[in-house]
Enzyme design. Structure first.
Site, PDB file in Angstrom:
ATOM      1  CG  ASP A  69     114.956  37.096  35.874  1.00  0.00           C
ATOM      2  OD1 ASP A  69     114.784  36.016  35.298  1.00  0.00           O
ATOM      3  OD2 ASP A  69     115.248  38.121  35.262  1.00  0.00           O
ATOM      4  CD  GLU A 119     110.289  43.705  31.710  1.00  0.00           C
ATOM      5  OE1 GLU A 119     111.085  42.748  31.827  1.00  0.00           O
ATOM      6  OE2 GLU A 119     110.643  44.888  31.899  1.00  0.00           O
TER       7      GLU A 119
END
Length: 847
Positions: free
Chosen positions: A585, A817
């Site tokens: 990302d 996460e």
């Protein structure tokens, strides 16, 4: 013309075909006129020819554009890896029913396209805050103290705990195969009050069944409002019955007072179930236990007008309606109740799977699970405490319980399409990264998921990989994010729905294939592994196309270089334009995206993939020389250094049009708001120094890829720099794992936009740390200069990760996460029992 007249006057003989009274000058004028006409005709003919050629070219271009536009939605022509009936009840009865709805707290469905779905909702009654706190789909905003599977074998049973503030729900299911339609199953829900709760809670459980466009359901009501059972019929289930037992005390023998309500309505989509229930709620029912006060409670009201979605008021929903039946039971804690599903084709059952029979079957499955878990991962023999072993079981169980079966169409687009198109309908059996935030399939996540699941059940991996590869189009492209069906699409922001066919994702499925190959090579006679070879043979034609797609669409500007497509193009708004396709990302890449970029992580992924393609080809007796040649070139450390080694940083890196002198600055601008101009401020990028072609001197996960994927030779002098940077707390080292970006980097923990917090700019991610631990284990077993250093770093890094992930699970109830590089605290989406569950493999030291 003058020369012509002179020639005639000097006595040129009169042509014999001229009459005496004809004047030669007139003849020549006619000849000239005729010549002009001939030239005109030539020009006309040429013009007509050019027009015809142009028209042919125009229509050919239209045809080619139309043909190219269709390619994005044209499936791969080779036979599918999975047979069309591979998931039905007759071929795969053990896996037909399952908890394949990871997006809801508790629910089951079959592995069929239009399955009857079942599920559970619940809500508090008589809470101090007058709010309909209905729980159904997994939402981080529900602020539960924790939820997840404690035990789940991926096939026969599961045990889950859901912890609210004042009580805990334990949901259990167990299956029994029989008949032609997958057999029976039973749910048991146990509700217990927390000792700290001020008073016994009263809650409502809502069990439901819904038909997804096909099949029918009929409600059977007793005692006015109590739904005793649902009978139904569908194409894949035949006839069936769902029976709702009355709630009882913990021993299931003492009945409990309860109030009952039901709802029987219709729905055009599974994404509307929560809204339908909320709309049907009415506060007109009385909870009146024999030894308690009369109180009005909230319940579904079958007499209320049907729910109409806000979009239906202006648009007619073209989808077929299906039955939706809800059974609500309102009861005071503690209590326990069961729901029994029975298939009409299961005629040989000797008893009903309820009460003591269910308990006996559940205990048998638990014992089998415990024995297999220890045999597979050996945590007890390694000396782990029961608390750590329970955590390990939860890590595996949540990934297995997070397997979903999805069916529908992706929305895709190519450069030849003016508008997005619907991809052909397809099914996907896959694990999901997060039940609350990412309850759908992600291509690069799935390779990591299957590293763990292949250890537990290779058949799960074979089927999951097959489903993914069967979604490939004729070009060799697989949409990287699978948003299949309206229920899945309802959870995704619109800007992420469209998948573009020039965009790749790391080909991590090769990691799972590598694991299957190694398992098969070590134990080719194993019954469990026998299907691997025929699986690879069916897979191979599509793998070749997939590999070739990467090698044509993701090539870089130099020979043997690669470049991720799909970077953000609006460089004005991003501190560093994201590269979502890489999976990392907002990790810093070249500040100004261009075709001159070279990405080291993608080159390493292709090195890994080419080697595994060569292995598969050899195993199948197929030509393998080209793959070996590619692998040899891509693992050539001299070429790697030439393309990606930065002497300035003393690390591997990307190359591109780059400057580090960028920042986000406030900019004032005016927008029209009605009839008024309104001044607002926003953050935009300021470039203080012009970019130039150079190495991107960002030290972090990308810099480590030649090491992570074991492309680097064990005696490479570059190993010294990599190991030193990994261990340096000013750069990558933390006591919780390796941080994603060096603490010394200018973009460390910097926001990428006004609304985008740092993501891969410092936090600790478990998937990359797993690759680092795996690589250290590899290099620590090869004699050489860096063997001892790698071994020491391996033990320390592995221990740090395990301790922190476990500690955060114990404290918060979740696997996360990512983890804060300064405090170790879990952050981001939760539960995240996708690749963060790889902690179990580090505990077991299985790489």
């Amino acid at each position: 013309m003058a020369r012509q007249r002179k020639r005639v006057a000097t006595g040129d003989p009169t042509p014999p075909f001229l009459k005496k009274d004809e004047k030669p000058p007139l003849l020549h004028r006619k000849e000239k006129k005729k010549k002009k006409m001939d030239i005109g005709k030539i020009f006309i003919n040429i013009s007509i020819g050019l027009c015809i050629v142009s028209l042919i070219w125009f229509f050919y271009a239209l045809y080619m554009r139309s043909s190219l536009a269709k390619r994005v939605v044209t499936l791969h022509p080779s036979p599918r890896v999975l047979d069309a009936n591979s998931t039905n009840a007759l071929v795969s009865p053990d896996r037909f029913w399952g908890s394949y709805r990871p997006q809801v707290y508790f629910g089951m469905k079959t592995r069929s396209p239009r399955s009857i779905v079942t599920g559970m909702m619940w809500m508090n009654q008589f809470s101090e805050v007058m709010d309909v706190n209905l729980r159904h789909t997994c939402e981080q905003g529900d602020h539960l103290q924790g939820y997840g599977w404690l035990m789940h074998d991926g096939m026969n049973f599961g045990v889950q705990e859901i912890r609210e503030k004042n009580f805990t729900l334990t949901t259990e299911f167990v299956k029994r195969v029989g008949g032609d339609h997958g057999g029976d199953w039973t749910w048991r829900v146990t509700a217990k009050q927390h000792s700290s709760a001020p008073k016994p809670a009263v809650i409502s459980l809502m069990f439901y069944a819904a038909a997804d466009t096909q099949g029918s359901l009929e409600a059977h009501v007793e005692e006015k409002e109590r739904l005793a059972s649902i009978t139904g019929v569908s194409e894949e289930l035949g006839s069936f019955k769902i029976t709702f037992q009355k709630p009882a005390a913990g021993d299931l023998k003492s009945p409990k007072y309860a109030s009952y309500n039901y709802l029987h309505t219709r729905t055009t989509g599974l994404e509307k179930l929560t809204d339908i229930v909320k709309h049907s709620l009415n506060q007109r029912f009385v909870f009146n236990p024999p030894s308690g006060e009369r109180r009005v409670y909230i319940a579904v009201d079958n007499n209320k007008p049907p729910f109409q979605h806000k979009q239906q008021k202006t648009h007619i929903d073209p989808r077929t309606e299906g039955d939706f039946v809800v059974h609500q039971v309102t009861v005071q804690m503690p209590f326990q109740m069961e729901v029994l599903f029975e298939s009409a084709s299961f005629r040989t059952r000797h008893n009903h799977l309820v009460g003591p029979i269910m308990t006996q079957e559940l205990e048998r499955r638990k014992a089998e699970f415990d024995a297999k878990f220890e045999k597979t991962f050996g945590l007890e023999s390694k000396g782990y405490s029961q608390a750590y072993i329970k955590f390990g079981k939860a890590s595996l169980s949540n990934m297995l319980g997070g397997m979903g079966y999805f069916f529908g169409q992706s929305v895709v687009q190519s450069s030849y399409n003016d508008q997005p198109l619907l991809y052909p309908e397809g099914a996907l059996y896959t694990a999901v990264p997060s039940r609350s935030f990412f309850p759908r399939g992600f291509l690069w996540d799935e390779g990591f998921h299957q590293l763990l699941l292949s250890k537990w059940d290779p058949q799960v991996t074979r089927e999951a990989v097959s489903h993914w590869v069967d979604l490939m189009n004729i070009e060799g492209w697989i949409p990287r994010e699978q948003i299949l069906g309206d229920e899945a699409r309802s959870k995704v922001p619109s800007e992420f729905v469209i998948q573009r066919n020039e965009n790749a994702n790391p080909p991590t499925l090769f990691l799972a294939l590598q694991e299957l190959i190694e398992q098969f090579s070590l134990n080719p006679d194993s019954t469990e592994l026998q299907p691997t070879l025929p699986f690879l043979r069916r897979l191979y034609p599509r793998l070749k196309t997939w590999f070739e797609w990467y090698n044509t669409t993701q090539l870089g500007p130099w020979p043997n270089s690669y470049r991720w497509r799909g970077r953000d193009k609006d460089t004005n708004l991003f501190l560093n334009p994201k590269t979502l396709t890489s999976g990392l990302d907002d990790y810093p890449r070249a500040s100004h995206p261009s075709a001159q970029e070279r990405h080291v992580d993608l080159r390493c992924w292709m090195a890994l993939s080419s080697g595994i393609m060569a292995q598969i080809a050899k195993l199948l007796g197929e030509p393998h020389q080209d793959y070996e040649s590619t692998h040899k070139v891509l693992t050539d450390n001299n070429l790697l250094n030439e393309l990606h080694w930065s002497e300035q940083l003393r690390a591997f890196g990307d190359y591109g049009n780059h400057t580090q002198d960028v920042s986000l600055q406030q900019e004032k601008m005016y927008i029209n708001h009605g009839h008024q101009r309104q001044q607002i401020t926003r953050l935009v990028r300021s470039v203080r120094k012009a970019p130039k072609l150079q190495y991107v001197n960002a030290l972090g996960y990308v810099s480590l890829f030649p090491f992570l994927l074991q492309v680097l030779q064990p005696d490479s002098p570059k190993m010294e720099h990599i190991l030193r940077d990994m261990k340096d707390p000013r750069k990558l080292w933390t006591t919780y794992g390796l941080r994603s970006l060096s603490k010394a980097d200018p973009l460390y923990m910097k926001r990428n936009t006004e609304h985008d917090a740092p993501y891969w700019r410092g936090a600790v991610w478990i998937n990359i740390n797993y690759l680092a631990v795996r690589a250290l284990h590899h290099y620590s077993n090869i004699p050489g200069t860096y063997q001892k250093q790698a071994a020491s770093l391996y033990e320390e890094l592995r221990t740090n990760i395990i301790i922190n992930v476990y500690r955060q699970y114990a404290e918060t109830g979740y696997i996360w996460e990512q983890y804060n590089d300064a405090t170790g605290r879990g952050q981001g989406s939760h539960p995240f029992t996708g690749w963060s569950a790889l902690t179990l493999l580090m505990m077991a030291e299985q790489y």
